[in-house]
Design an enzyme around this catalytic site. Structure first.
Site, mmCIF file in Angstrom:
data_model
loop_
_atom_site.group_PDB
_atom_site.id
_atom_site.type_symbol
_atom_site.label_atom_id
_atom_site.label_comp_id
_atom_site.label_asym_id
_atom_site.label_seq_id
_atom_site.Cartn_x
_atom_site.Cartn_y
_atom_site.Cartn_z
ATOM 1 N N SER A 1 -60.653 68.000 15.154
ATOM 2 C CA SER A 1 -59.515 67.398 14.448
ATOM 3 C C SER A 1 -59.970 66.432 13.355
ATOM 4 C CB SER A 1 -58.622 66.663 15.446
ATOM 5 O OG SER A 1 -58.224 67.533 16.472
HETATM 6 N N1 SAM Z 1 -60.419 67.539 20.654
HETATM 7 C C1 SAM Z 1 -61.218 68.570 20.052
HETATM 8 C C2 SAM Z 1 -62.330 68.031 19.238
HETATM 9 O O1 SAM Z 1 -62.453 66.789 19.080
HETATM 10 O O2 SAM Z 1 -63.129 68.843 18.770
HETATM 11 C C3 SAM Z 1 -60.389 69.467 19.208
HETATM 12 C C4 SAM Z 1 -59.763 70.490 20.000
HETATM 13 S S1 SAM Z 1 -59.123 71.911 19.178
HETATM 14 C C5 SAM Z 1 -58.019 71.296 17.967
HETATM 15 C C6 SAM Z 1 -58.069 72.493 20.506
HETATM 16 C C7 SAM Z 1 -58.808 73.001 21.705
HETATM 17 O O3 SAM Z 1 -57.875 73.264 22.748
HETATM 18 C C8 SAM Z 1 -59.545 74.293 21.447
HETATM 19 O O4 SAM Z 1 -60.904 74.153 21.766
HETATM 20 C C9 SAM Z 1 -58.836 75.303 22.368
HETATM 21 O O5 SAM Z 1 -59.682 76.313 22.860
HETATM 22 C C10 SAM Z 1 -58.323 74.387 23.458
HETATM 23 N N2 SAM Z 1 -57.218 74.926 24.261
HETATM 24 C C11 SAM Z 1 -56.137 75.630 23.850
HETATM 25 N N3 SAM Z 1 -55.327 75.890 24.906
HETATM 26 C C12 SAM Z 1 -55.924 75.332 26.004
HETATM 27 C C13 SAM Z 1 -55.596 75.264 27.384
HETATM 28 N N4 SAM Z 1 -54.475 75.798 27.895
HETATM 29 N N5 SAM Z 1 -56.447 74.625 28.213
HETATM 30 C C14 SAM Z 1 -57.589 74.067 27.748
HETATM 31 N N6 SAM Z 1 -57.960 74.099 26.449
HETATM 32 C C15 SAM Z 1 -57.134 74.725 25.586
#
Ligand code: SAM
Length: 219
Positions: A67
Site C-alpha cells: 500500500s
Molecule cells: N499490507 C500489505 C503490505 O503492506 O504489503 C498490503 C496487502 S495487499 C494490498 C492485500 C493482501 O491481502 C494481498 O496480499 C492479498 O493476497 C491478501 N488477501 C486478500 N484476501 C485475503 C483473505 N481472505 N485472507 C488473507 N489475505 C487476503
C-alpha cells in the site's frame, strides 16, 4: 558505498514522512517514528527499490500490492496503538504493514492467502529482528478464532462488508479498520466495539485489491 546508500534511504524515509504523511495530517508520533525507522525498500522487489518511498502503491507479485505509505500511516493511526495490544492483520502481502504493527503493538497475528507472499514477508521480518508476530496461511475473513479476542484488527484488502467473524473476534473497546465497497473503490471504515456493538465512521475513499474469501469477494 553501502553506507551512502543507507543514508539515501534514510533521507528518503524522512522526506516521505514529512511530505506525504505529516503534510496530510497524521500526527501520532509513534506511527511517524515507526515509518521513519522501517526500511520499506526491503519489502519491494530489488528492481523497484528506488521507487519504494514514492507516494503510491507498488506491485509485489501475485497481482497484489504494497500500500501507499500514507494509507499505511492513516490505517495504523486509526488503530490507536499504545504498545499493549494484540493485533490481527488480514493480508500480510509484503509484510511492510506487519512490521509497522510489530513496532507499535505487543503481538501481531497476520493472515495471508498466498503462501509465497507470506513466506517472503516472514523471512524479511525475521531478518529485521521481529519476534512478536504469528503467521497463518488461509482465509482471513474467518479471523483467527483461537487467538481472539483482538484489541485491534486491520484489513488491508477491499471488502464488500465487514466480515461478521472479525466483529465477533474484536475485544470490547477494540478498533477495526477496513476498506468497504465494491471491487473498484472503497471507503476506509473505522469501527469501535462498545457494549458488544460495532460503531462505525467513514474515514477516506481508497482503492485496494479485493479481499477474497467466505465473507469477501468470490475469486
Ligand atoms: N499490507 C500489505 C503490505 O503492506 O504489503 C498490503 C496487502 S495487499 C494490498 C492485500 C493482501 O491481502 C494481498 O496480499 C492479498 O493476497 C491478501 N488477501 C486478500 N484476501 C485475503 C483473505 N481472505 N485472507 C488473507 N489475505 C487476503
Amino acid at each position: 558505498m553501502k553506507e551512502e546508500l543507507q543514508d539515501l534511504y534514510r533521507i528518503a524515509r524522512e522526506r516521505m514522512v514529512e511530505n506525504q504523511i505529516k503534510a496530510r495530517g497524521i500526527t501520532d508520533e509513534r506511527v511517524l517514528q515507526a515509518m521513519r525507522k522501517i526500511p520499506r525498500h526491503l519489502f519491494v522487489d530489488s528492481a523497484l527499490r528506488d521507487q519504494a518511498y514514492g507516494d503510491y502503491p507498488l506491485p509485489i507479485g501475485e497481482g497484489q500490492t504494497i500500500s501507499q505509505p500514507y494509507i499505511v500511516a492513516l490505517m495504523t493511526e486509526a488503530l490507536e496503538l499504545n504498545g499493549h495490544e494484540r493485533v490481527l492483520e488480514i493480508g500480510t502481502g509484503s509484510g511492510y504493514q506487519t512490521a509497522i504493527l510489530a513496532e507499535l503493538a505487543l503481538w501481531v497475528y497476520t493472515i495471508e492467502r498466498y503462501a509465497f507472499l507470506q513466506e517472503r514477508a516472514k523471512k524479511i521480518l525475521f531478518e529485521l529482528g521481529y519476534r512478536n508476530i504469528s503467521f497463518k496461511i488461509g482465509d482471513g475473513t474467518l479471523g483467527w478464532q483461537e487467538a481472539s479476542p483482538f484489541d485491534a484488527i486491520i484489513v488491508t484488502a477491499g471488502a464488500p462488508q465487514i466480515p461478521p467473524p472479525l466483529i465477533e473476534q474484536l475485544a470490547e473497546g477494540g478498533r477495526i479498520v477496513i476498506p468497504v465497497g465494491d471491487e473498484f473503490s472503497q471507503i476506509l471504515v473505522k469501527g469501535v466495539k462498545r457494549g458488544g456493538v460495532l460503531h462505525t465512521k467513514n474515514l477516506e475513499p481508497v482503492r485496494f485489491v479485493k479481499l477474497i474469501g467466505m465473507y469477501g469477494f468470490k475469486e
